[in-house]
Design a protein around this motif. Structure first.
Motif, PDB file in Angstrom:
ATOM      1  N   GLN A 166       5.442   4.818   7.652  1.00 10.24           N
ATOM      2  CA  GLN A 166       4.953   4.142   5.924  1.00 10.24           C
ATOM      3  C   GLN A 166       5.947   3.248   5.418  1.00 10.24           C
ATOM      4  O   GLN A 166       4.707   2.675   4.174  1.00 10.24           O
ATOM      5  CB  GLN A 166       5.365   6.104   5.529  1.00 10.24           C
ATOM      6  CG  GLN A 166       4.185   7.667   6.354  1.00 10.24           C
ATOM      7  CD  GLN A 166       4.127   7.956   5.541  1.00 10.24           C
ATOM      8  OE1 GLN A 166       5.597   8.345   4.940  1.00 10.24           O
ATOM      9  NE2 GLN A 166       4.273   9.380   6.396  1.00 10.24           N
ATOM     10  N   LYS A 167       6.559   3.696   5.455  1.00  8.04           N
ATOM     11  CA  LYS A 167       7.976   2.332   4.615  1.00  8.04           C
ATOM     12  C   LYS A 167       7.479   0.793   4.809  1.00  8.04           C
ATOM     13  O   LYS A 167       7.097   0.043   4.215  1.00  8.04           O
ATOM     14  CB  LYS A 167       9.250   2.748   4.674  1.00  8.04           C
ATOM     15  CG  LYS A 167       9.771   3.522   4.770  1.00  8.04           C
ATOM     16  CD  LYS A 167      11.656   3.728   4.487  1.00  8.04           C
ATOM     17  CE  LYS A 167      12.119   5.205   4.333  1.00  8.04           C
ATOM     18  NZ  LYS A 167      11.839   6.431   5.324  1.00  8.04           N
ATOM     19  N   GLU A 220       4.995  -0.143   5.467  1.00  6.00           N
ATOM     20  CA  GLU A 220       2.979  -0.273   5.285  1.00  6.00           C
ATOM     21  C   GLU A 220       3.351  -0.422   3.509  1.00  6.00           C
ATOM     22  O   GLU A 220       2.765  -1.258   3.083  1.00  6.00           O
ATOM     23  CB  GLU A 220       1.519   1.263   5.336  1.00  6.00           C
ATOM     24  CG  GLU A 220       1.663   1.322   6.695  1.00  6.00           C
ATOM     25  CD  GLU A 220       0.890   2.151   6.475  1.00  6.00           C
ATOM     26  OE1 GLU A 220       0.231   3.396   5.630  1.00  6.00           O
ATOM     27  OE2 GLU A 220      -0.015   2.520   7.955  1.00  6.00           O
ATOM     28  N   GLU A 221       4.174   0.322   2.666  1.00  2.99           N
ATOM     29  CA  GLU A 221       4.403   0.202   1.528  1.00  2.99           C
ATOM     30  C   GLU A 221       5.342  -1.687   0.920  1.00  2.99           C
ATOM     31  O   GLU A 221       5.253  -1.966   0.707  1.00  2.99           O
ATOM     32  CB  GLU A 221       5.611   1.231   1.630  1.00  2.99           C
ATOM     33  CG  GLU A 221       5.580   1.063  -0.021  1.00  2.99           C
ATOM     34  CD  GLU A 221       6.381   2.347  -1.127  1.00  2.99           C
ATOM     35  OE1 GLU A 221       6.814   2.165  -1.635  1.00  2.99           O
ATOM     36  OE2 GLU A 221       6.893   3.052  -0.033  1.00  2.99           O
ATOM     37  N   LYS A 236       2.742  -4.313   1.411  1.00  2.73           N
ATOM     38  CA  LYS A 236       2.012  -3.684   0.373  1.00  2.73           C
ATOM     39  C   LYS A 236       2.660  -4.753  -0.631  1.00  2.73           C
ATOM     40  O   LYS A 236       2.010  -5.793  -1.993  1.00  2.73           O
ATOM     41  CB  LYS A 236       1.635  -2.704  -0.254  1.00  2.73           C
ATOM     42  CG  LYS A 236       0.602  -2.221   0.434  1.00  2.73           C
ATOM     43  CD  LYS A 236       0.402  -0.559   0.024  1.00  2.73           C
ATOM     44  CE  LYS A 236      -0.858  -0.037   0.920  1.00  2.73           C
ATOM     45  NZ  LYS A 236      -1.543   1.102   0.370  1.00  2.73           N
ATOM     46  N   GLU A 237       3.633  -4.257  -0.950  1.00  2.65           N
ATOM     47  CA  GLU A 237       4.651  -4.987  -2.103  1.00  2.65           C
ATOM     48  C   GLU A 237       5.264  -6.565  -1.974  1.00  2.65           C
ATOM     49  O   GLU A 237       5.667  -7.303  -2.625  1.00  2.65           O
ATOM     50  CB  GLU A 237       6.299  -4.240  -2.473  1.00  2.65           C
ATOM     51  CG  GLU A 237       5.834  -2.766  -2.367  1.00  2.65           C
ATOM     52  CD  GLU A 237       5.137  -2.705  -4.066  1.00  2.65           C
ATOM     53  OE1 GLU A 237       5.434  -3.452  -4.777  1.00  2.65           O
ATOM     54  OE2 GLU A 237       4.310  -1.311  -3.413  1.00  2.65           O
TER      55      GLU A 237
END
Length: 412
Positions: free
Chosen positions: A256-257, A259-260, A263-264
């Motif tokens: 999850q981290k 993926e985030e 994106k960022e």
């Protein structure tokens, strides 16, 4: 009113209806009776109504005599002076007739309620009761602190749970305790019951606690016997973690981290001068590195110690009034998983399910300074919002002229 022996059924009804210690129970009596161990049920009745009830144990003492113990009894209204006078006067004669050398009685009387720092929040007047018993020949042993091998703990750490929801109980705990409880669920820490055949799993952790604190309390057979005595009123529990499951949780969090982060990072590539976004990407990068390091550590632990880690274990007993946290142990190697926090909250929820009034963390030394031998334990229990109940202590009743010789021999 008359002093008499009680039938098990009337004793059971009385102690279930009136606040009492777990040792004052029918199940305790039945075990002793079935195994031909000396045990007595005595009390006071007025007509058919029971006014006082007490389970007494006895054991041989000084070759030809018997020693008696009242197990935090009797259960009675200690403010009724006439009742107190009748019970303790007649008890003396009853025990003398059974070749008693001496008796140890420890009335179930709280003399002070204290906060977890030791400050008295409510004081009970017990001076009159002590003087009354001393007038009947019972010698008060004072107000000791610390632990003793020949008497019950005088200071108990207790959490009131009556009429409080789980959320309310959590809210009243210290922030660190709430946070640690929450983290155990996030990590996948679980609790299960141990069968009597698995007592060795508990005892291994219990011995670790003995070694850590430098004391020797009970042997293996004692814990087996407690389960045999209290049966369904006893739970031996184990806090554990499955490292495969824990690794899945860690890897999911890492994914999850990542993926985030991706994106960022794309946003930052398009807006390289956006300081707030750059800070966020840097923080995510550090968090990802931290998670990867943690996963490697857990994988190595899984390789060296196996899939299932035993974190903490404890013996619990309950009656109609309280759940008692009696003996426990934990593996300090696995402190990062905070098994005792999960175990405590799961058992607090269990006590709630039984509609009990209190969760009794049991004994503390009564020393509230940082140099106390149990200061770490006291702080741990404080985190759950427990208060401290200080009991009146023990009385010795000499029953024979030979008691002085026995006492001298014990001192020597």
């Amino acid at each position: 009113m008359k002093f008499c022996e009680l039938q098990p059924s009337e004793f059971e009804s009385f102690v279930n209806e009136n606040f009492s210690h777990y040792t004052q129970s029918r199940i305790h009596f039945d075990y002793k009776h079935e195994h031909d161990e000396p045990v007595y049920l005595v009390g006071v009745k007025e007509g058919d109504e029971v006014l006082a009830a007490c389970l007494l144990n006895s054991a041989p003492a000084f070759k030809f005599f018997n020693y008696f113990y009242s197990h935090r009894g009797p259960v009675m209204d200690y403010n009724n002076k006439a009742l107190v006078d009748l019970f303790y006067t007649e008890l003396k004669q009853y025990l003398k007739a059974r070749n008693g050398l001496f008796a140890l009685v420890d009335p179930h009387i709280v003399m002070n309620y204290r906060d977890s720092d030791g400050n008295i929040t409510e004081e009970k007047d017990v001076k009159g009761f002590i003087e009354q018993l001393q007038g009947l020949g019972y010698k008060h042993r004072g107000f000791p602190v610390g632990y003793s091998n020949d008497s019950q703990a005088r200071f108990l750490s207790v959490l009131n749970i009556e009429d409080k929801s789980e959320d309310e109980l959590l809210k009243e705990m210290e922030y660190k305790t709430r946070r640690n409880i929450k983290k155990t669920y996030e990590m996948g820490v679980r609790l299960r019951d141990l069968s009597i055949d698995e007592t060795d799993k508990f005892f291994e952790l219990f011995k670790m606690a003995e070694d850590k604190h430098g004391f020797s309390f009970r042997d293996f057979d004692y814990f087996v016997k407690m389960q045999q005595i209290y049966k369904d009123q006893c739970r031996l529990v184990l806090s554990y973690i499955d490292l495969d499951e824990h690794l899945d949780i860690l890897r999911n969090a890492l994914n999850q981290k990542e993926e985030e982060y991706n994106k960022e990072k794309l946003k930052l590539d398009e807006n390289p001068d956006f300081r707030k976004l750059r800070n966020k990407v840097e923080q995510l990068e550090k968090a990802i590195d931290k998670d990867k390091k943690k996963i490697k550590e857990i994988e190595a632990l899984r390789q060296s110690d196996g899939k299932i880690l035993h974190l903490a274990s404890a013996l619990y007993i309950h009656n109609e009034h309280e759940l008692y946290y009696l003996s426990s142990g934990s593996n300090p190697k696995y402190n990062q998983f905070m098994g005792p926090y999960n175990m405590m909250f799961e058992m607090i929820k269990y006590a709630k399910s039984l509609n009990l009034k209190t969760y009794n963390f049991y004994g503390v030394t009564g020393v509230f300074t940082e140099d106390a031998e149990d200061y770490g334990v006291l702080k741990f229990k404080k985190g759950f919002n427990a208060h401290v109940e200080e009991y009146i202590g023990d009385f010795i009743l000499p029953l024979s002229q030979f008691y002085k010789l026995y006492e001298l021999k014990q001192k020597l």
